[in-house]
Design a protein around this motif. Structure first.
Motif, mmCIF file in Angstrom:
data_model
loop_
_atom_site.group_PDB
_atom_site.id
_atom_site.type_symbol
_atom_site.label_atom_id
_atom_site.label_comp_id
_atom_site.label_asym_id
_atom_site.label_seq_id
_atom_site.Cartn_x
_atom_site.Cartn_y
_atom_site.Cartn_z
ATOM 1 N N LEU A 356 -61.234 -4.110 39.534
ATOM 2 C CA LEU A 356 -59.370 -4.893 40.420
ATOM 3 C C LEU A 356 -58.620 -4.267 40.181
ATOM 4 N N ILE A 357 -57.672 -3.941 41.328
ATOM 5 C CA ILE A 357 -56.658 -3.557 41.523
ATOM 6 C C ILE A 357 -55.162 -4.259 42.250
ATOM 7 N N HIS A 358 -54.386 -4.303 41.720
ATOM 8 C CA HIS A 358 -52.456 -4.864 42.313
ATOM 9 C C HIS A 358 -52.497 -4.028 42.804
ATOM 10 N N GLN A 359 -51.552 -4.057 43.852
ATOM 11 C CA GLN A 359 -50.608 -3.201 44.872
ATOM 12 C C GLN A 359 -49.468 -3.422 44.888
ATOM 13 N N ASP A 360 -47.968 -2.559 44.979
ATOM 14 C CA ASP A 360 -47.075 -2.487 45.246
ATOM 15 C C ASP A 360 -46.828 -3.052 46.612
ATOM 16 N N LEU A 366 -46.196 5.792 45.118
ATOM 17 C CA LEU A 366 -46.123 5.113 43.862
ATOM 18 C C LEU A 366 -46.003 7.210 43.084
ATOM 19 N N THR A 367 -45.286 7.087 42.284
ATOM 20 C CA THR A 367 -45.439 7.980 41.508
ATOM 21 C C THR A 367 -45.201 7.741 39.519
ATOM 22 N N GLY A 368 -45.816 8.974 39.119
ATOM 23 C CA GLY A 368 -45.520 7.883 37.565
ATOM 24 C C GLY A 368 -46.729 9.471 37.083
ATOM 25 N N LYS A 369 -46.221 9.102 35.650
ATOM 26 C CA LYS A 369 -47.664 10.135 34.706
ATOM 27 C C LYS A 369 -48.330 9.074 33.026
ATOM 28 N N LEU A 370 -49.502 9.606 32.800
ATOM 29 C CA LEU A 370 -50.052 8.955 32.264
ATOM 30 C C LEU A 370 -49.325 9.866 30.190
ATOM 31 N N ILE A 371 -48.693 9.265 29.623
ATOM 32 C CA ILE A 371 -48.244 9.267 28.869
ATOM 33 C C ILE A 371 -49.233 10.398 27.260
ATOM 34 N N LEU A 416 -44.953 4.743 35.720
ATOM 35 C CA LEU A 416 -44.599 4.230 36.908
ATOM 36 C C LEU A 416 -43.656 4.136 37.474
ATOM 37 N N GLU A 417 -43.633 5.040 38.474
ATOM 38 C CA GLU A 417 -42.211 4.539 39.547
ATOM 39 C C GLU A 417 -42.474 3.381 41.139
ATOM 40 N N THR A 418 -42.155 2.144 40.235
ATOM 41 C CA THR A 418 -42.437 1.322 41.614
ATOM 42 C C THR A 418 -40.957 0.735 42.119
ATOM 43 N N SER A 419 -41.562 0.073 43.366
ATOM 44 C CA SER A 419 -40.176 -0.784 43.756
ATOM 45 C C SER A 419 -39.132 -1.690 43.061
ATOM 46 N N ARG A 420 -39.768 -1.973 42.079
ATOM 47 C CA ARG A 420 -39.532 -2.823 40.601
ATOM 48 C C ARG A 420 -37.845 -1.687 39.495
ATOM 49 N N GLY A 421 -38.624 -0.829 39.810
ATOM 50 C CA GLY A 421 -38.098 0.442 38.790
ATOM 51 C C GLY A 421 -39.086 0.503 37.956
ATOM 52 N N THR A 460 -53.631 -5.267 22.386
ATOM 53 C CA THR A 460 -52.177 -5.709 22.799
ATOM 54 C C THR A 460 -52.228 -4.479 24.314
ATOM 55 N N ALA A 461 -51.713 -5.650 24.977
ATOM 56 C CA ALA A 461 -51.032 -4.431 26.563
ATOM 57 C C ALA A 461 -49.354 -5.246 26.514
ATOM 58 N N THR A 462 -48.465 -4.309 26.761
ATOM 59 C CA THR A 462 -46.952 -4.142 26.376
ATOM 60 C C THR A 462 -46.715 -3.644 27.489
ATOM 61 N N THR A 463 -46.032 -4.599 28.853
ATOM 62 C CA THR A 463 -45.122 -3.848 29.431
ATOM 63 C C THR A 463 -43.864 -4.639 29.555
ATOM 64 N N ARG A 464 -43.183 -3.207 30.057
ATOM 65 C CA ARG A 464 -41.442 -3.004 29.571
ATOM 66 C C ARG A 464 -41.082 -2.466 31.327
ATOM 67 N N VAL A 465 -40.307 -2.981 31.997
ATOM 68 C CA VAL A 465 -40.239 -2.671 32.936
ATOM 69 C C VAL A 465 -38.424 -2.394 33.282
ATOM 70 N N GLY A 466 -37.781 -1.290 33.616
ATOM 71 C CA GLY A 466 -37.411 -0.712 32.936
ATOM 72 C C GLY A 466 -36.096 -1.433 31.833
ATOM 73 N N ASN A 467 -34.861 -1.759 31.736
ATOM 74 C CA ASN A 467 -34.452 -2.712 30.399
ATOM 75 C C ASN A 467 -34.999 -4.102 30.538
ATOM 76 N N ALA A 468 -35.252 -4.342 30.944
ATOM 77 C CA ALA A 468 -36.081 -5.963 30.736
ATOM 78 C C ALA A 468 -36.909 -6.106 29.248
ATOM 79 N N ALA A 469 -36.887 -7.218 29.202
ATOM 80 C CA ALA A 469 -37.517 -7.690 27.875
ATOM 81 C C ALA A 469 -39.316 -7.309 28.384
ATOM 82 N N ALA A 470 -39.483 -7.190 27.204
ATOM 83 C CA ALA A 470 -41.292 -6.286 27.396
ATOM 84 C C ALA A 470 -42.089 -7.770 27.002
#
Length: 599
Positions: A356-360, A366-371, A416-421, A460-470
């Motif tokens: 199941l995928i969600h799209q921008d 989109l670009t980014g990397k597996l760290i 990931l670099e997205t439209s939300r940051g 635990t899955a942790t998501t952080r957009v920019g400097n917003a609260a995780a």
């Protein structure tokens, strides 16, 4: 209790217990398979339905152990005048089997290659058939239902002079449109089944090397990715939790509940008892999932499961694996192999999986990397640690323990670099497995075996957009199981068996934003069942059964205000007691339509 009184009690229980849904009036010998699992709560508004198939009798002549039943093909079209968006989508299915002799059978429903339902069927007996109702929340799969697709239902049921009962089934999709008080559900933008059949079918893997694999070229704007997977044990692996490593099979074989043959319960199987699902992307380990030890209604001893089947036996829940850290890799426009295998499998498992995928919505690429990916560096995946104290006493009787354990932990991070940051996602999992088998010979004719198994997963899955609260999403799963068998063997080889089985399912989900709780929910289900049976000298059939009693308890609470508490009790294969709402406000069950009990 007379047959008429039995029917009256089941009809009463159907009114009291939402999960014990009735079909149309049927013969008195057709009774409800009881479950504590409640019906799914529904949003406000008028629903629309699309039938998938109705009153179809599944059964064909041939080998009763074959796995090649002819599917029932159907063609789905979206509901007219109800095209979406939808607040909720629910699959409803009803099955029945008349009195007679029949195996528990695997049943599944598919659409466009994706699995909508997976479970097994209730075994009948000579006097009583069974009927049961299942539901699955498919809101996440809404993208499947927006266009016409081929589908099929598969009930692997075979008929012969001995196995006489056909299984009848009906299924439909129920759609709840968006409206006041019912916002659009958070569905995936696309669903990609891993199977090769365009209508859908399970993939059989015989060992830990074989895989269910599909090569996918995905849209280049994937922001989140999840894999729903079901691994159903079959054949030699059906009672996989009773298996033992090859080095100790010969020493413990005489403790078996039945004579040695493929599929016999309790201790006929080698290959060990650790089973884990490994998900890989381009041959790189990407996630682990536990295998639930489902026990079917013919498993161990059929008299344990009448009229209350074991947990999830009739309706499996898929395990969802978060693959979001790999989104940047999947967004590169190239084909990628997504594969699933069962570590430790030993003849054999059925696999079903859907990505199941969600799209921008605002960017096409989109670009980014597996760290980092700790799991890729882990060695010995699927290899347990085994310790044994088995020994021969002075008179030659074998006693002792065989303990199998495994612990795993990993951390996978992607950006990931997205439209939300810039979005950074970290998935961390800790899992532990233990299967502890004890063998005791208190005297020459007595053989006592206990299996204690635990499988715990903390993720635990942790998501952080920019400097917003995780945002942290926690999920813990616990699968305890205990099987206690004592057999007293007579001189002619026949024996009396005392069987106790206890199983559980515990799931807790919690969402935090910046450390503050956003959601909390907890599900706990337990099952206890007992039977005493006389086996013939070959141990492959039960001559007499007595003193059966069982109970199943479900407790569910969440921060949406839902509270469900249900207890079922039976004795002598008849329902004796139903309790609801203990511990809930007003002593009544309440399930918010936004809540889900799905692990």
């Amino acid at each position: 209790m007379s047959a008429k009184a039995t029917l009256s009690f089941c009809m009463l229980a159907s009114l009291v217990l939402a999960s014990m849904a009735s079909l149309a009036d049927t013969a008195p010998s057709l009774r409800e398979a009881a479950s504590t699992e409640p019906r799914l709560a529904r949003p406000p508004g008028t629903a629309c339905e699309v039938p998938l198939f109705k009153d179809h009798a599944f059964g064909q002549t041939g080998d009763p152990k074959a796995m090649t039943a002819t599917p029932l093909a159907f063609d789905y079209r979206p509901p007219e005048g109800c095209a979406g968006p939808w607040a909720k989508v629910v699959l409803e299915a009803d099955f029945s089997v008349p009195a007679g002799k029949q195996y528990d059978r695997t049943a599944s429903i598919w659409l466009g290659g994706a699995n909508l339902y997976f479970g097994t069927t209730q075994e009948p007996d000579a006097k009583n058939g069974a009927r049961w109702h299942v539901e699955r929340d498919l809101t996440d799969y809404a993208a499947l239902f927006r266009s016409a697709r081929p589908g099929q239902a598969i009930v692997n049921n075979w008929l012969s002079e001995r196995y006489t009962s056909a299984i009848t089934g009906s299924a439909r999709l129920v759609f709840y449109p968006v409206g006041a008080g019912a916002p659009q559900g958070d569905a995936a933008d696309a669903v990609y089944p891993l199977g090769a059949d365009p209508r859908g079918n399970a993939t059989i893997v015989q060992d830990g090397r074989e895989t269910l694999t599909r090569t996918l070229t995905l849209p280049r704007n994937v922001t989140q990715a999840y894999l729903d997977v079901i691994a159903q044990s079959q054949g030699n692996d059906e009672p996989w939790y009773t298996c033992i490593d090859d080095a100790h099979v010969a020493q413990t074989q005489t403790f078996a509940l039945e004579s040695p043959y493929e599929g016999a319960p309790l201790q006929e199987c080698g290959g060990g008892n650790l089973r884990q699902v490994l998900i890989s992307i381009d041959h790189q380990p990407a996630g682990l999932a536990p295998v639930y030890p489902w026990t079917y209604t013919g498993g161990v001893d059929p008299h344990l499961w009448r009229p209350i089947p074991d947990i999830q036996t009739l309706n499996f829940a898929p395990y969802r694996v978060d693959l979001t850290p790999f989104a940047a890799l999947l967004d590169d426009g190239r084909p990628h192999d997504v594969s699933v295998r069962v570590l430790g499998a030993n003849r054999f498992f059925n696999l079903a999986a859907s990505l199941l995928i969600h799209q921008d919505a605002k960017r096409e690429t989109l670009t980014g990397k597996l760290i980092s990916n700790d799991l890729a560096a882990r060695s010995g995946l699927g290899t347990p640690h085994v310790e044994s104290t088995l020994h021969a006493a002075s008179d030659g009787r074998i006693e002792g323990t065989v303990n199998t354990t495994r612990k795993d932990s990993y951390r996978i991070v992607g950006q990931l670099e997205t439209s939300r940051g810039t979005v950074r996602t970290e998935v961390a999992q800790v899992s532990s497995f233990a299967n502890r088998q004890t063998f005791v010979r208190p005297d020459a004719p007595t053989w006592h075996q206990v299996i204690d198994q635990t499988s715990d997963t903390d993720e635990t899955a942790t998501t952080r957009v920019g400097n917003a609260a995780a945002i942290e999403r926690h999920r813990t799963s616990s699968y305890p199981l205990r099987l206690d068998v004592t057999k007293h063997v007579a001189k002619d080889g026949s024996f009396h068996g005392e069987i106790d089985m206890t199983q559980g399912l515990g799931v807790r989900k919690q969402t935090l934003r910046g450390g503050d709780r956003v959601f909390d929910g907890h599900l706990d289900v337990s099952m206890q069942s007992h039977d005493e049976a006389d086996f013939n000298s070959m141990g492959s059939s039960i001559a007499n059964s007595r003193n059966q009693h069982a109970s199943q308890r479900l407790s569910f609470k969440d921060s949406l205000g839902s509270c469900v508490a249900t207890t079922l009790e039976s004795r002598g294969e008849e329902m004796t007691h139903v309790t609801q709402g203990n511990g809930c406000d007003g002593g009544s069950n309440r399930l918010d339509w936004r809540s889900t009990l799905m692990p």
